[in-house]
Design an enzyme around this catalytic site. Structure first.
Site, PDB file in Angstrom:
ATOM      1  N   LYS A  49       0.829  -1.211   0.000  1.00 43.62           N
ATOM      2  CA  LYS A  49       0.000   0.000   0.000  1.00 43.62           C
ATOM      3  C   LYS A  49       0.864   1.263   0.000  1.00 43.62           C
ATOM      4  O   LYS A  49       0.620   2.192  -0.791  1.00 43.62           O
ATOM      5  CB  LYS A  49      -0.912  -0.006   1.226  1.00 43.62           C
ATOM      6  CG  LYS A  49      -1.639   1.300   1.489  1.00 43.62           C
ATOM      7  CD  LYS A  49      -2.460   1.240   2.753  1.00 43.62           C
ATOM      8  CE  LYS A  49      -1.608   1.049   3.982  1.00 43.62           C
ATOM      9  NZ  LYS A  49      -0.714   2.212   4.261  1.00 43.62           N
ATOM     10  N   THR A  50       1.859   1.316   0.884  1.00 42.09           N
ATOM     11  CA  THR A  50       2.720   2.496   0.967  1.00 42.09           C
ATOM     12  C   THR A  50       3.473   2.705  -0.337  1.00 42.09           C
ATOM     13  O   THR A  50       3.635   3.840  -0.806  1.00 42.09           O
ATOM     14  CB  THR A  50       3.717   2.352   2.136  1.00 42.09           C
ATOM     15  OG1 THR A  50       2.993   2.207   3.353  1.00 42.09           O
ATOM     16  CG2 THR A  50       4.622   3.568   2.238  1.00 42.09           C
ATOM     17  N   ASP A 238      -4.455   8.016   2.864  1.00 48.15           N
ATOM     18  CA  ASP A 238      -3.950   6.725   3.339  1.00 48.15           C
ATOM     19  C   ASP A 238      -4.884   6.152   4.404  1.00 48.15           C
ATOM     20  O   ASP A 238      -5.532   6.907   5.143  1.00 48.15           O
ATOM     21  CB  ASP A 238      -2.545   6.933   3.923  1.00 48.15           C
ATOM     22  CG  ASP A 238      -1.848   5.633   4.261  1.00 48.15           C
ATOM     23  OD1 ASP A 238      -2.235   4.579   3.712  1.00 48.15           O
ATOM     24  OD2 ASP A 238      -0.896   5.668   5.063  1.00 48.15           O
ATOM     25  N   GLU A 239      -4.962   4.826   4.492  1.00 45.58           N
ATOM     26  CA  GLU A 239      -5.752   4.133   5.523  1.00 45.58           C
ATOM     27  C   GLU A 239      -7.181   4.666   5.582  1.00 45.58           C
ATOM     28  O   GLU A 239      -7.719   4.968   6.661  1.00 45.58           O
ATOM     29  CB  GLU A 239      -5.081   4.276   6.907  1.00 45.58           C
ATOM     30  CG  GLU A 239      -3.659   3.743   6.978  1.00 45.58           C
ATOM     31  CD  GLU A 239      -3.578   2.223   7.016  1.00 45.58           C
ATOM     32  OE1 GLU A 239      -4.606   1.562   6.746  1.00 45.58           O
ATOM     33  OE2 GLU A 239      -2.487   1.691   7.291  1.00 45.58           O
ATOM     34  N   GLN A 269      -9.678  -4.511   6.940  1.00 50.52           N
ATOM     35  CA  GLN A 269      -8.847  -4.182   8.095  1.00 50.52           C
ATOM     36  C   GLN A 269      -9.389  -2.970   8.859  1.00 50.52           C
ATOM     37  O   GLN A 269      -8.645  -2.291   9.560  1.00 50.52           O
ATOM     38  CB  GLN A 269      -7.404  -3.922   7.655  1.00 50.52           C
ATOM     39  CG  GLN A 269      -6.741  -5.140   7.029  1.00 50.52           C
ATOM     40  CD  GLN A 269      -5.265  -4.911   6.767  1.00 50.52           C
ATOM     41  OE1 GLN A 269      -4.437  -4.850   7.681  1.00 50.52           O
ATOM     42  NE2 GLN A 269      -4.916  -4.783   5.499  1.00 50.52           N
ATOM     43  N   ARG A 617      -0.742 -11.027  10.058  1.00 47.57           N
ATOM     44  CA  ARG A 617       0.519 -10.514  10.595  1.00 47.57           C
ATOM     45  C   ARG A 617       1.633 -11.551  10.428  1.00 47.57           C
ATOM     46  O   ARG A 617       2.812 -11.214  10.534  1.00 47.57           O
ATOM     47  CB  ARG A 617       0.407 -10.186  12.091  1.00 47.57           C
ATOM     48  CG  ARG A 617      -0.613  -9.146  12.522  1.00 47.57           C
ATOM     49  CD  ARG A 617      -0.536  -7.865  11.757  1.00 47.57           C
ATOM     50  NE  ARG A 617      -1.455  -7.884  10.637  1.00 47.57           N
ATOM     51  CZ  ARG A 617      -1.374  -7.086   9.578  1.00 47.57           C
ATOM     52  NH1 ARG A 617      -0.384  -6.231   9.476  1.00 47.57           N
ATOM     53  NH2 ARG A 617      -2.255  -7.158   8.599  1.00 47.57           N
TER      54      ARG A 617
END
Length: 661
Positions: A49-50, A238-239, A269, A617
């Site tokens: 994503k980043t 973002d997010e 998420q 994770r």
């Protein structure tokens, strides 16, 4: 009609050394190189994503977009700095003109220019949480709250903040989240009004005001709004799944003309509704922006295929979501996720500890292992087992279970009941009463100390010698009877029964009024009561508490080597992180999903998203564990049922391990 921003071809502005096609996968490339207009980028866990956001900013600059016309909104300043730093490394361009930062920092920047429009001066002060609570306390001090145990400034601040960020009236928030304070609704509303007045008089804003007032400026002044709507030609967020109603409203206000807004996130998420995040923002984006293009980035670079297959199955039962399937970039593994059934929490903790030691022997660093759980109290037995085995660990909350304030508070009642000469325990206990601060506690102790030993026969009579004020009088009376009931002089009282009496008689009321996260702390104390059942004598229990609260685990590595530590973390705090091996514990109905989530479909779906976050994770190994028995449960709840989330996963996606008693 919104003006369309014309992107130029690569090479027409500068000579770029970035080969976007080579450095991005197909899905990333499609999103990064999309044209103007609204776009929803669904970036799955571990999908880069980043990287996608970073290259999108670089692509815009590379195609002639002026840096100052780009607005990059993130949830942390660190994330914004990281992205802009990567952009600067990609392009020979100056990036400092980009408006990049958190929602609140961007709000502050706008308000410094336009504060006068809403009755503030540009030099306004920004209050941190402590400053805000001090001012609320000042307002509360001006009204009569002696008749009840009134919520603390921390709790009041939490109520006000949640109401603002979700755009809901305070009475509605109290009815939904703080029902224990419903009789005080009118007084709390009055305090909020006075708090707002005091802030304005002091030319001060709290953290929430940086968003509230920014939206207010844009809504009330069309000239200012139009300036920024034209200025920001490209908005990137973002997010996005973590935005609340206020943040979503700010984005929509700024993007209303050109609609060139790209939001990046993962609805699977979205796990922060308890602090105001609204997952409907991301689900409703295509409805609010009918021309939006949707890009799915589903290649996962973190986990092995076996873990991703389980993750995909885990989230499938949710009905409110964008469908997506994570695909592994990595090759397959011979190790499938393990489902481990244990007898009780102690055996669960023993298994986790033994398996961690085995992983270390197999070459896995302790720092690349994590134990994740739904709530902090569920880590108690694991902390004990790791401590006994001298396995070093760190806790994301920063405090070990026995170091937390509410645990030490209850212990103070027990210590004083057993040892009436314990001055420290008395003063800590006394300061929990309404209207009793440090000096008052000191005076009370002086009064008790002056009573002859012959008159200290029981707590009711002994504490009756103290002169207390009107505000703590009722609580002091209750304290006298409670201490008398749990004192060992009359009849033996088990440590678990002592805790239950303390909670029911005096401490639960304090806990509700003091802490915004009352339910979590109450669960901690229920777990403490369960742990206390393993002790017969209160003195032995308290001795163990003190040792566990002060003893650092010793390193099992050589003394001259840097100590690596297991990570113990709630899943909420683990979001965005990754480890080679992950243990997800306490997977039983009522624990995970939590009992409170059973009240609604939306809550249950968020719990399932939380489970999805937990399993994604893990990079190489995943262990899902649950105990079959919990002595802390009441009645039938002592026998634990495996989490319904486990039943939703096909059996061929994990290995079932049996552990002998």
């Amino acid at each position: 009609m919104a003006r369309e921003y014309q992107l130029k071809k690569i090479g027409s502005v500068i000579s770029s050394s970035t080969d976007y096609r080579a450095e991005l996968n197909d899905q990333q490339y499609e999103a990064v190189t999309s044209g103007p207009g609204p776009a929803l980028v669904l970036a799955g866990a571990g999908s880069g994503k980043t990287r996608t956001l970073t290259y999108r900013v670089a692509w815009l600059l590379d195609n002639g977009v002026e840096p100052e016309s780009i607005l990059l909104l993130t949830f942390t300043n660190k994330a914004a700095r990281e992205m802009l730093g990567r952009v600067a490394a990609l392009l020979p361009l100056e990036t400092r003109a980009i408006w990049g930062g958190t929602f609140h920092s961007i709000g502050n920047r706008l308000l410094r220019r336009h504060a006068r429009e809403i009755g503030f001066q540009p030099g306004f002060t920004i209050m941190d949480r402590e400053d805000s609570e001090d001012l609320i306390s000042t307002v509360v001090g001006g009204i009569d709250t002696s008749a009840v145990r009134f919520p603390t400034a921390e709790v009041l601040g939490d109520i006000f903040s949640f109401a603002l960020n979700t755009d809901r009236p305070v009475p509605e928030v109290i009815a939904a989240k703080y029902r224990r304070f419903q009789p005080l609704t009118n007084q709390i509303g009055f305090i909020q009004k006075k708090y707002e007045e005091r802030k304005r008089f002091a030319n001060a804003m709290d953290f929430d005001d940086l968003l509230v007032k920014t939206v207010q400026v844009l809504q009330q002044n069309s000239t200012i709004a139009e300036f920024y709507q034209r200025h920001f030609q490209f908005i990137l967020v973002d997010e996005y799944q973590d935005t609340n109603k206020l943040q979503s409203e700010l984005i929509d206000l700024l993007a209303i003309r050109h609609q060139s807004v790209m939001v990046v996130g993962d609805d699977a998420q979205s796990i922060y509704s308890w602090r105001g995040a609204n997952y409907q923002n991301i689900l409703d984006f295509p409805r609010r922006y009918p021309n939006a293009r949707i890009y799915r980035i589903e290649t996962n670079y973190r986990s092995v295929p076996e873990i991703l297959a389980l993750a995909n199955a885990a989230i499938r039962a949710n009905t409110k979501q964008f469908s997506k399937t994570l695909r592994a970039h990595r090759d397959g593994s011979e190790i499938r996720p393990a489902l481990v059934s244990l007898f009780d929490a102690n055996q669960q903790a023993a298994f986790v500890t033994q398996r961690i030691l085995a992983l270390r022997e197999g070459g896995v660093d302790l720092g690349s292992i994590a134990v994740l759980y739904r709530a902090h109290f569920q880590s108690l037995e694991v902390q004990l087992a790791l401590t006994r085995s001298r396995v070093p660990f760190s806790i994301t909350s920063g405090l070990r279970f026995f170091e937390q304030a509410h645990i030490k508070d209850v212990a103070a009642f027990m210590k004083f009941a057993i040892n009436p000469a314990d001055e420290v325990a008395f003063k800590r206990m006394a300061r929990l009463l309404p209207g009793v601060a440090v000096k008052t506690a000191e005076k009370l102790w002086e009064q008790l100390s002056s009573v002859p030993d012959s008159e200290r026969g029981d707590f009711r009579n002994w504490l009756g010698h103290c002169r207390v004020g009107q505000k703590p009088a009722k609580a002091w009376q209750q304290l006298r009877y409670t201490l008398d009931e749990i004192a060992p002089g009359r009849q033996p009282v088990s440590p678990s029964l002592m805790i239950r009496i303390i909670l029911e008689a005096v401490y639960d009321d304090y806990l509700q009024a003091k802490y915004a996260n009352y339910e979590q702390r109450r669960d901690d104390l229920t777990s403490l009561e369960s742990y206390a059942r393993t002790f017969e004598a209160p003195i032995d229990f308290l001795s163990q508490l003190s040792l566990l609260a002060t003893t650092e685990t010793e390193s099992i590595r050589e003394p001259d080597q840097e100590t690596e530590r297991i990570t113990l973390s709630t899943i909420h705090q683990a979001k965005g992180l990754e480890w080679r091996a992950v243990f997800v514990i306490w997977l039983t109905d009522g624990m995970f999903p939590s009992s409170r989530s059973l009240e609604s479909v939306d809550s249950m779906e968020e719990e399932r998203r939380l489970f999805y976050v937990a399993v994604t994770r893990a990079k190489d190994e995943l262990y899902l564990t649950y105990p079959a028995y919990w002595p802390g449960g009441s009645g039938d709840n002592r026998l634990q049922r495996p989490s319904r989330f486990l039943k939703e996963i096909p059996h061929d996606l994990f290995e079932e391990w049996q552990v002998g008693l």
